[in-house]
Scaffold this active site. Structure first.
Site, PDB file in Angstrom:
ATOM      1  N   CYS A  24     -17.887   7.989  75.237  1.00 22.29           N
ATOM      2  CA  CYS A  24     -16.588   7.986  74.313  1.00 22.29           C
ATOM      3  C   CYS A  24     -16.234   7.390  74.767  1.00 22.29           C
ATOM      4  O   CYS A  24     -15.612   6.922  76.258  1.00 22.29           O
ATOM      5  CB  CYS A  24     -15.389   9.522  75.182  1.00 22.29           C
ATOM      6  SG  CYS A  24     -13.596   9.402  74.886  1.00 22.29           S
ATOM      7  N   CYS A  27     -12.513   8.019  76.999  1.00 19.51           N
ATOM      8  CA  CYS A  27     -12.765   8.147  78.062  1.00 19.51           C
ATOM      9  C   CYS A  27     -13.146   7.119  79.208  1.00 19.51           C
ATOM     10  O   CYS A  27     -12.770   8.282  80.214  1.00 19.51           O
ATOM     11  CB  CYS A  27     -13.982   9.226  77.895  1.00 19.51           C
ATOM     12  SG  CYS A  27     -13.223  10.396  76.773  1.00 19.51           S
TER      13      CYS A  27
END
Length: 99
Positions: A24, A27
């Site tokens: 991600c 993230c």
């Protein structure tokens, strides 16, 4: 992990849980923000990272549908949550409201 997780979030100190994934992009953007927040707030907050791919049951229990998702627990109870990247100043202001 589940029983250990329950012990961690039951803390009197607020616990910010970062549900994330290795793949991600947002993230990865959030990770250094969380480090800076921890450095600034110190022992007044605990920050725990949970990989959604490795902890699917836990992610399902808290209905994590997207990453990153931040959930703040106080004495085992979720008191705030948000999906997506949160800026350092915004996150610090939010966390201070729960201390």
């Amino acid at each position: 992990m589940k029983s250990n997780f329950n012990n961690i979030i039951a803390s009197k100190t607020p616990v910010l849980v970062d549900f994330h994934a290795d793949w991600c992009g947002p993230c990865k953007m959030l990770a250094p923000i969380l480090k800076e927040v921890k450095a600034e707030l110190g022992d007044s907050i605990k920050i725990v990272k949970i990989d959604v791919d490795r902890n699917q049951e836990l992610s399902g229990k808290f209905q994590v549908r997207g990453v990153p998702t931040l959930i703040l627990f106080k004495e085992g109870v979720p008191v705030w949550r948000q999906s997506g990247v949160v800026s350092k100043p915004d996150l610090i202001n939010i966390l201070r409201n729960y201390n």
